[in-house]
Scaffold this motif. Structure first.
Motif, mmCIF file in Angstrom:
data_model
loop_
_atom_site.group_PDB
_atom_site.id
_atom_site.type_symbol
_atom_site.label_atom_id
_atom_site.label_comp_id
_atom_site.label_asym_id
_atom_site.label_seq_id
_atom_site.Cartn_x
_atom_site.Cartn_y
_atom_site.Cartn_z
ATOM 1 N N MET A 4 0.835 -1.207 0.000
ATOM 2 C CA MET A 4 0.000 0.000 0.000
ATOM 3 C C MET A 4 0.869 1.256 0.000
ATOM 4 O O MET A 4 0.481 2.301 -0.507
ATOM 5 C CB MET A 4 -0.902 -0.010 1.233
ATOM 6 N N ILE A 5 2.059 1.133 0.577
ATOM 7 C CA ILE A 5 2.929 2.298 0.711
ATOM 8 C C ILE A 5 3.866 2.386 -0.484
ATOM 9 O O ILE A 5 4.775 1.572 -0.640
ATOM 10 C CB ILE A 5 3.753 2.231 2.019
ATOM 11 N N ARG A 6 3.612 3.379 -1.310
ATOM 12 C CA ARG A 6 4.492 3.638 -2.446
ATOM 13 C C ARG A 6 4.592 5.150 -2.619
ATOM 14 O O ARG A 6 3.835 5.905 -2.011
ATOM 15 C CB ARG A 6 3.915 3.032 -3.742
ATOM 16 N N ASP A 8 4.233 6.782 -5.515
ATOM 17 C CA ASP A 8 3.616 7.282 -6.752
ATOM 18 C C ASP A 8 2.091 7.299 -6.669
ATOM 19 O O ASP A 8 1.410 7.300 -7.685
ATOM 20 C CB ASP A 8 4.045 6.391 -7.924
ATOM 21 N N ARG A 9 1.564 7.307 -5.458
ATOM 22 C CA ARG A 9 0.121 7.168 -5.320
ATOM 23 C C ARG A 9 -0.586 8.511 -5.240
ATOM 24 O O ARG A 9 -0.029 9.501 -4.763
ATOM 25 C CB ARG A 9 -0.219 6.344 -4.065
ATOM 26 N N ARG A 10 -1.810 8.510 -5.713
ATOM 27 C CA ARG A 10 -2.705 9.643 -5.502
ATOM 28 C C ARG A 10 -3.818 9.131 -4.585
ATOM 29 O O ARG A 10 -4.597 8.261 -4.971
ATOM 30 C CB ARG A 10 -3.287 10.158 -6.825
ATOM 31 N N VAL A 11 -3.846 9.657 -3.379
ATOM 32 C CA VAL A 11 -4.685 9.065 -2.331
ATOM 33 C C VAL A 11 -5.717 10.087 -1.857
ATOM 34 O O VAL A 11 -5.385 11.249 -1.604
ATOM 35 C CB VAL A 11 -3.821 8.627 -1.126
ATOM 36 N N LEU A 12 -6.956 9.630 -1.736
ATOM 37 C CA LEU A 12 -7.982 10.420 -1.050
ATOM 38 C C LEU A 12 -8.337 9.678 0.241
ATOM 39 O O LEU A 12 -8.591 8.467 0.205
ATOM 40 C CB LEU A 12 -9.241 10.572 -1.905
ATOM 41 N N VAL A 13 -8.342 10.389 1.349
ATOM 42 C CA VAL A 13 -8.720 9.799 2.632
ATOM 43 C C VAL A 13 -10.012 10.451 3.083
ATOM 44 O O VAL A 13 -10.042 11.668 3.335
ATOM 45 C CB VAL A 13 -7.633 10.008 3.701
ATOM 46 N N GLY A 26 -3.573 7.979 10.420
ATOM 47 C CA GLY A 26 -2.581 9.059 10.432
ATOM 48 C C GLY A 26 -1.156 8.582 10.174
ATOM 49 O O GLY A 26 -0.397 9.228 9.444
ATOM 50 N N GLY A 27 -0.806 7.439 10.750
ATOM 51 C CA GLY A 27 0.548 6.915 10.552
ATOM 52 C C GLY A 27 0.782 6.474 9.123
ATOM 53 O O GLY A 27 1.883 6.640 8.573
ATOM 54 N N THR A 28 -0.250 5.912 8.521
ATOM 55 C CA THR A 28 -0.161 5.462 7.124
ATOM 56 C C THR A 28 -0.105 6.661 6.181
ATOM 57 O O THR A 28 0.657 6.657 5.206
ATOM 58 C CB THR A 28 -1.378 4.567 6.800
ATOM 59 N N ILE A 29 -0.893 7.675 6.476
ATOM 60 C CA ILE A 29 -0.860 8.897 5.652
ATOM 61 C C ILE A 29 0.554 9.488 5.673
ATOM 62 O O ILE A 29 1.110 9.845 4.631
ATOM 63 C CB ILE A 29 -1.884 9.925 6.172
ATOM 64 N N ALA A 30 1.152 9.543 6.865
ATOM 65 C CA ALA A 30 2.510 10.097 6.965
ATOM 66 C C ALA A 30 3.506 9.239 6.196
ATOM 67 O O ALA A 30 4.415 9.768 5.545
ATOM 68 C CB ALA A 30 2.922 10.209 8.434
ATOM 69 N N ARG A 31 3.336 7.923 6.236
ATOM 70 C CA ARG A 31 4.254 7.066 5.468
ATOM 71 C C ARG A 31 4.093 7.299 3.970
ATOM 72 O O ARG A 31 5.066 7.325 3.222
ATOM 73 C CB ARG A 31 4.002 5.595 5.812
ATOM 74 N N LEU A 32 2.854 7.464 3.532
ATOM 75 C CA LEU A 32 2.614 7.704 2.102
ATOM 76 C C LEU A 32 3.227 9.025 1.653
ATOM 77 O O LEU A 32 3.880 9.097 0.608
ATOM 78 C CB LEU A 32 1.102 7.698 1.823
ATOM 79 N N GLY A 36 6.520 10.102 -0.886
ATOM 80 C CA GLY A 36 6.374 10.956 -2.061
ATOM 81 C C GLY A 36 4.989 10.961 -2.676
ATOM 82 O O GLY A 36 4.756 11.633 -3.683
ATOM 83 N N SER A 37 4.065 10.196 -2.095
ATOM 84 C CA SER A 37 2.709 10.161 -2.640
ATOM 85 C C SER A 37 1.929 11.425 -2.266
ATOM 86 O O SER A 37 2.240 12.100 -1.285
ATOM 87 C CB SER A 37 1.962 8.927 -2.120
ATOM 88 N N ASN A 38 0.918 11.690 -3.060
ATOM 89 C CA ASN A 38 0.047 12.842 -2.835
ATOM 90 C C ASN A 38 -1.179 12.376 -2.048
ATOM 91 O O ASN A 38 -1.892 11.478 -2.490
ATOM 92 C CB ASN A 38 -0.360 13.422 -4.201
ATOM 93 N N VAL A 39 -1.412 12.970 -0.889
ATOM 94 C CA VAL A 39 -2.557 12.574 -0.063
ATOM 95 C C VAL A 39 -3.438 13.798 0.205
ATOM 96 O O VAL A 39 -2.952 14.823 0.695
ATOM 97 C CB VAL A 39 -2.115 11.958 1.281
#
Ligand code: ZN
Length: 253
Positions: A4-6, A8-13, A26-32, A36-39
């Protein structure tokens, strides 16, 4: 470990109320974002009625408009700590009702952002109907955003992966939430804590969801071969067997 953690992702939470995204993911968002992913965080509501206990305890109780303004600042501050952008749709909570116009708004939002990953509440978070209403709408949008001929301002985009995050602390057994995907957040737990401490209207989140992260780490060590993981967040992928789609009523379309 998790694919899940890469970077190059474009993520909507998605988050029904102000802080849900942060306490659960929150921890996963920070890892993303560190990768370098966009959250981008999308709060359906400010949690002005359901989830602002410290403000409702004030004397006199602030107005709804004042509560929303306070919570807006908290959301923005927490998102910034996690390296994410944020917005609040201000759909009103308790109850959160997502009618046809709001569904179209959500469909357009997905098509504009073109995410490849959505994080949202567990679809059967039965102890809080607002959480289920949010995810019903998110799934609706994720299953229609790629279809041509459906009303909206933006053109169709590929369907994103949908991943459910935790229920409200302590309700996972009742809601039959059994995480099958773990993200090691040992390296980002401090950022998660810092972000959660921005939510003065909901004191104690950092401590309580810290316990959960420790417990999920024990599960991750025992079931996902994640030795050395001290803090984890647990998830369920939409459409996997573990999601438990057994025909029980829950959401449409
Ligand atoms: Zn909530």
């Amino acid at each position: 470990m998790s694919d899940m953690i890469r970077g190059d992702r474009r993520v909507l939470v998605f988050s029904a109320h102000a802080a849900d995204f942060c306490s659960r993911a929150g921890g996963t968002i920070a890892r993303l974002t560190e990768a370098g992913s966009n959250v981008h965080i999308v709060d359906f509501t400010y949690g002005e009625r359901c989830e602002s206990p410290a403000l409702w305890a004030r004397e006199p109780v602030p107005t709804i408009a004042q509560i929303k303004a306070i919570r807006a600042r908290e959301i923005e501050a927490a998102a910034a700590v996690l390296g994410a952008t944020s917005e609040c749709l201000d759909f009103d909570d308790c109850p959160l009702v997502v009618g046809p116009e709001r569904l179209t708004q959500l469909l357009d939002l997905l098509r504009r952002h073109q995410p490849d990953l959505l994080l949202t509440h567990w679809h059967r978070d039965v102890m809080h109907p607002d959480h289920m209403a949010a995810t019903e709408a998110v799934i609706w949008a994720s299953r229609y955003c790629f279809r041509p001929g459906i009303d909206g301002e933006a053109p169709p985009v590929p369907a994103p992966e949908v991943v459910f995050y935790e229920t409200t602390l302590g309700t996972a057994p009742v809601a039959r939430y059994i995480p099958s995907l773990f993200v090691d957040i040992t390296s980002t737990i401090e950022r998660k804590r810092e972000a959660l401490e921005k939510f003065d209207a909901q004191p104690g989140l950092a401590e309580r969801y810290g316990w959960l992260a420790r417990y999920r780490a024990l599960e991750a060590q025992s079931t996902a071969w994640m030795k050395g993981c001290e803090y984890a967040e647990g998830f369920v992928r939409f459409g996997t067997e573990a999601a438990g789609f057994d025909g029980a009523p829950g959401f449409g379309p």
